[in-house]
Design an enzyme around this catalytic site. Sequence first.
Site, PDB file in Angstrom:
ATOM      1  N   TYR A  39       0.815  -1.142   0.159  1.00 34.72           N
ATOM      2  CA  TYR A  39      -0.129  -0.057  -0.040  1.00 34.72           C
ATOM      3  C   TYR A  39       0.993   1.347  -0.092  1.00 34.72           C
ATOM      4  CZ  TYR A  39       0.930   0.224   4.777  1.00 34.72           C
ATOM      5  OH  TYR A  39       1.411   0.459   6.404  1.00 34.72           O
ATOM      6  N   LYS A 238      10.440   9.004  12.912  1.00 32.18           N
ATOM      7  CA  LYS A 238       9.393   7.982  12.488  1.00 32.18           C
ATOM      8  C   LYS A 238       9.053   7.145  13.666  1.00 32.18           C
ATOM      9  CE  LYS A 238       6.146   5.615  10.779  1.00 32.18           C
ATOM     10  NZ  LYS A 238       5.383   5.491   9.347  1.00 32.18           N
ATOM     11  N   GLY A 289      -4.119  -1.758  17.863  1.00 30.90           N
ATOM     12  CA  GLY A 289      -3.760  -2.719  16.865  1.00 30.90           C
ATOM     13  C   GLY A 289      -2.959  -2.020  15.540  1.00 30.90           C
ATOM     14  N   CYS A 292       1.200  -0.307  12.571  1.00 27.21           N
ATOM     15  CA  CYS A 292       2.222   0.867  12.792  1.00 27.21           C
ATOM     16  C   CYS A 292       2.624   0.959  14.202  1.00 27.21           C
ATOM     17  CB  CYS A 292       1.745   2.179  12.250  1.00 27.21           C
ATOM     18  SG  CYS A 292       1.483   2.381  10.717  1.00 27.21           S
ATOM     19  N   TYR A 354      -8.697  -3.376  13.123  1.00 28.41           N
ATOM     20  CA  TYR A 354      -8.136  -2.481  14.270  1.00 28.41           C
ATOM     21  C   TYR A 354      -8.375  -1.314  14.488  1.00 28.41           C
ATOM     22  CZ  TYR A 354      -4.740   0.418  11.430  1.00 28.41           C
ATOM     23  OH  TYR A 354      -4.519   1.278  10.707  1.00 28.41           O
TER      24      TYR A 354
END
Length: 459
Positions: A39, A238, A289, A292, A354
Site C-alpha cells: 500500500y 518516525k 492494533g 504501525c 483494528y
Amino acid sequence: MTFAELHKKGERLGPKRLGELRQRIETREAVLGVVGLGYVGLSVASMLADAGFRVTGVEIKPERVALINAGRSPIGGKEPGLADLLKQVAVTGHLRATTNYAQLREADVVLIDVETPVDDEYHKPRFEALRAACLSLGAVLKEGALVIVESTIAPGTIDRLVKPLLEETTGWREGVGFFLGHCPERVMPGKLIAHLRTLSRVCGGSTPETAETMATLYRTIVAADVDLADCVTAELVKTAENAYRDVNIAFANELALVCEATGGDFLRVRELVNKSPGRNVLMAGAGVGGHCIPKDSWLLSYGAEDKMPLRLVPTARAVNDDMPGHMARLLKTGLNRHGKLPTETRITIMGYTYLENSDDARNSPSAALEAILQGWGVQVIIHDPFLARYDGDWQRAVKDADGIAFMVAHDVYRSLALPSLREMVRTPVLVDGRNIFDGAAARAAGFTYLGVGRGSLAE
Ligand code: SAJ
C-alpha cells in the site's frame, strides 16, 4: 588508489554526481525504481509516475504485478484517488511493475518499501525482507544511484544493516559509488494518496547533499514541508512519533482503569482534563492494533537497547496489549452479575478490524479477546461489516448472546437501537470497548453496561 585518495575522490565526485542527479530529477529525466508495491510502495510509485517520471516497480507477487500492469489496484478497502491514478499511469506506461530486479539497472533513484515487522515473542525487528531487497538491488544497482529506504526501521539500521549490505553487493563505497538515505513513510490506510501529498516528510541523507537531492525528489509529490536531516534523525523521528502515540494511548487506558476503580467517568474526566492548557488525553479503548503503532514502539526500543534499555515504552506496550484482556474481565464481571459462568455462554464480538470503518485487521485487539474467551470455553461469535468472513447479518450474530463486546467503533454500530438489541440477546451484558454508547441509555434499555473507564468495577 590509497584510502586518502579514494576519500578525496569521493569528496569531489559525490557532490558532482548528486548535482547531476538533482538536475535529472528536476527535468523528470531521472528513472525511478520502487521495491515493494504494497500500500505504501504502490501509492508512491503511482504518484511519482503521475508527476512525470518513468517508474519501475519491483514486486515479488506475480499476481499483483499483473493487476498493476493492467491498471487495477490490488489494495483492498477504500483508498480515494488510488485506483484512478494507477489506471492513468499504467495506461501511459509511466509505471511498469515487474518481478525482475534486473529491470532496475537503469534506475537513478530506488525507493525501498518492504515490510519491516517485529517478531511476536521478543519484539525484535525481522529485517528479512529489507535484507533480501538490499542484496537483490545491490546486484543490479547503477553506479551513482540514490537508494532511499521508506520502510520504518529501528534507529541505526541504515548504518548497521543497509549501508554495509549495499557496499558489499555493489563493491562501491556509499557516498561515492552510490548514495543512501531514509525517508520514512507517513501514510494511514484509507488516506494513502491524501497523506502522501499533505503530510510533511523527513529526508534523512548520509550527507547534506544527499538529503537535498532526496528533497528535490519528494517536492515533486509532497505539498507539505520536506525537512532535511541525517539518517539516524529520520529513523528516530518516525519510530518516536508512533511510540509517542502508543504511550499517550496507554496513559488514556490507564486513566480509564483508575476511573473504573473509583467510580469516575473517563469521558467526563478526559473532557475536563483537556480543558487544562497543554493537555490532550487521547481515547481509552479496547486495545491498540494496526501495522504501525505496536511495531514502531518496539523498533524505537530496539535501536537503543544495547546502550539505553527503555522502560516507559515497553510498559506502555504492556498496558495497551492488556486492554483486550480487560475487555474479557469486564465481560466476566457482567456475566457474574447474572450468575453465568463463561463455559456456558455465547459471546458476540462486534468489530474485528483494528480501526473503525477500515478493513484492516492486522494486530487486531479482537483477535486477542477471541483467544482469551475461547481459552475460557466460551462460544465466540464475531461480526464485522468490513470483513467478508464476518460481515453477515448482525442480528443473527447477537441473537441469544450472553454478552456483546463492542471492540471497534464502526459507524454502523453507533446507530444500533439498544432496546431492540436487548430483545435479541439471552443475557443483557454489554461491554463497550470504544465508548460508542451512552451508559444511561444502555442501562435504561435493560443492559448491564460496562464501558471502558465508565465506573463499571466500582458498582
Ligand atoms: N487507538 C486508541 N485510542 C486512541 C487512538 C487510537 O485506542 O486515542 C487505537 C485504535 O483503535 C487502533 C490503534 O490505536 O487500534 C492505532 O490507531 P491510530 O489512529 O494510531 O491509527 P494507525 O495505526 O493507522 O496510525 C497511523 C500512524 N501513521 C503512520 O504510522 C504513518 C500514526 O502515526 C498516525 O497518528 C495515525 O495513523 C493517524 O491518526 O493518522
